[in-house]
Design a protein around this motif. Structure first.
Motif, PDB file in Angstrom:
ATOM      1  N   LYS A  90      41.493  21.671  36.950  1.00 23.72           N
ATOM      2  CA  LYS A  90      41.034  22.832  37.711  1.00 23.72           C
ATOM      3  C   LYS A  90      41.517  24.093  37.012  1.00 23.72           C
ATOM      4  O   LYS A  90      42.707  24.230  36.720  1.00 23.72           O
ATOM      5  N   ILE A  91      40.580  24.979  36.730  1.00 24.46           N
ATOM      6  CA  ILE A  91      40.901  26.237  36.057  1.00 24.46           C
ATOM      7  C   ILE A  91      40.408  27.372  36.936  1.00 24.46           C
ATOM      8  O   ILE A  91      39.250  27.377  37.375  1.00 24.46           O
ATOM      9  N   GLU A 103      37.522  35.123  42.836  1.00 23.72           N
ATOM     10  CA  GLU A 103      37.523  34.143  41.755  1.00 23.72           C
ATOM     11  C   GLU A 103      36.484  34.508  40.705  1.00 23.72           C
ATOM     12  O   GLU A 103      35.324  34.733  41.013  1.00 23.72           O
ATOM     13  N   LEU A 104      36.921  34.567  39.457  1.00 20.35           N
ATOM     14  CA  LEU A 104      36.056  34.907  38.333  1.00 20.35           C
ATOM     15  C   LEU A 104      35.178  33.728  37.919  1.00 20.35           C
ATOM     16  O   LEU A 104      34.034  33.910  37.506  1.00 20.35           O
ATOM     17  N   LEU A 105      35.711  32.519  38.047  1.00 18.82           N
ATOM     18  CA  LEU A 105      35.027  31.330  37.545  1.00 18.82           C
ATOM     19  C   LEU A 105      34.224  30.620  38.633  1.00 18.82           C
ATOM     20  O   LEU A 105      34.621  30.611  39.795  1.00 18.82           O
ATOM     21  N   PRO A 106      33.125  29.979  38.244  1.00 18.56           N
ATOM     22  CA  PRO A 106      32.350  29.191  39.214  1.00 18.56           C
ATOM     23  C   PRO A 106      33.193  28.045  39.805  1.00 18.56           C
ATOM     24  O   PRO A 106      34.111  27.539  39.148  1.00 18.56           O
ATOM     25  N   ALA A 107      32.851  27.615  41.011  1.00 14.56           N
ATOM     26  CA  ALA A 107      33.584  26.556  41.716  1.00 14.56           C
ATOM     27  C   ALA A 107      33.612  25.247  40.936  1.00 14.56           C
ATOM     28  O   ALA A 107      34.533  24.445  41.103  1.00 14.56           O
ATOM     29  N   THR A 114      34.372  19.811  37.982  1.00 10.79           N
ATOM     30  CA  THR A 114      33.709  18.718  37.268  1.00 10.79           C
ATOM     31  C   THR A 114      34.423  18.442  35.944  1.00 10.79           C
ATOM     32  O   THR A 114      33.963  17.617  35.158  1.00 10.79           O
ATOM     33  N   LEU A 115      35.547  19.134  35.719  1.00 13.17           N
ATOM     34  CA  LEU A 115      36.309  18.982  34.478  1.00 13.17           C
ATOM     35  C   LEU A 115      37.276  17.807  34.591  1.00 13.17           C
ATOM     36  O   LEU A 115      37.844  17.552  35.658  1.00 13.17           O
ATOM     37  N   SER A 133      30.294  31.624  32.520  1.00 10.58           N
ATOM     38  CA  SER A 133      30.408  32.372  33.773  1.00 10.58           C
ATOM     39  C   SER A 133      29.242  32.100  34.712  1.00 10.58           C
ATOM     40  O   SER A 133      29.268  32.535  35.852  1.00 10.58           O
ATOM     41  N   LYS A 134      28.221  31.395  34.259  1.00  9.35           N
ATOM     42  CA  LYS A 134      27.063  31.101  35.115  1.00  9.35           C
ATOM     43  C   LYS A 134      27.051  29.669  35.556  1.00  9.35           C
ATOM     44  O   LYS A 134      27.581  28.796  34.992  1.00  9.35           O
TER      45      LYS A 134
END
Length: 134
Positions: A90-91, A103-107, A114-115, A133-134
């Motif tokens: 998780k990032i 939050e800057l990053l997508p969920a 999904t990482l 970012s998308k």
């Protein structure tokens, strides 16, 4: 009253727990292996991002990226590394730390990550996460 974001709460809790496990007396550490890596966002290094490696069972390892997007996992406040095994990664990074919840990053990189990463014993564990970012 200042509201603290979900990710900061997780990191704070992990740091407290890491401190408690570090003060647990004569308990020995499990076999740890070094885990490093980098996080890029849209082709550029992502500084000051929180990185969590969460196993199905056991202790979450944590890190924060440096100005070049690089990180080294910590098992607790005194020990680097992680136990070998499979992890969900998780990032997260807030757009503005003064305004939690941005939050800057997508969920798909944090709350619904999904990482993943497979940490191997006695091998180089250097992971590259190229995020968009998308």
């Amino acid at each position: 009253m200042k509201i603290i974001s979900f990710e900061k709460k997780i990191v704070c809790c992990l740091l407290v727990l890491a401190g408690l496990t570090g003060c647990s007396g004569g308990q020995s550490l499990p076999d740890l292996t070094s885990v490093t890596g980098s996080v890029m966002l849209d082709g550029s290094p992502l500084p000051s991002a929180n990185v969590l490696f969460q196993p199905q069972e056991g202790k979450t390892a944590f890190a924060m990226t440096d100005e070049n997007g690089k990180f080294e996992l910590m098992y607790n406040q005194d020990s680097t590394g992680a136990t070998p095994g499979s992890y969900t990664v998780k990032i997260s990074k807030e757009k503005n730390p003064e305004e939690p919840g941005n939050e800057l990053l997508p969920a798909k990189y944090n709350e619904k990550s999904t990482l993943s990463a497979d940490v191997k014993a006695d091998q180089e564990n250097d992971f590259q996460f190229d995020l968009t970012s998308k």
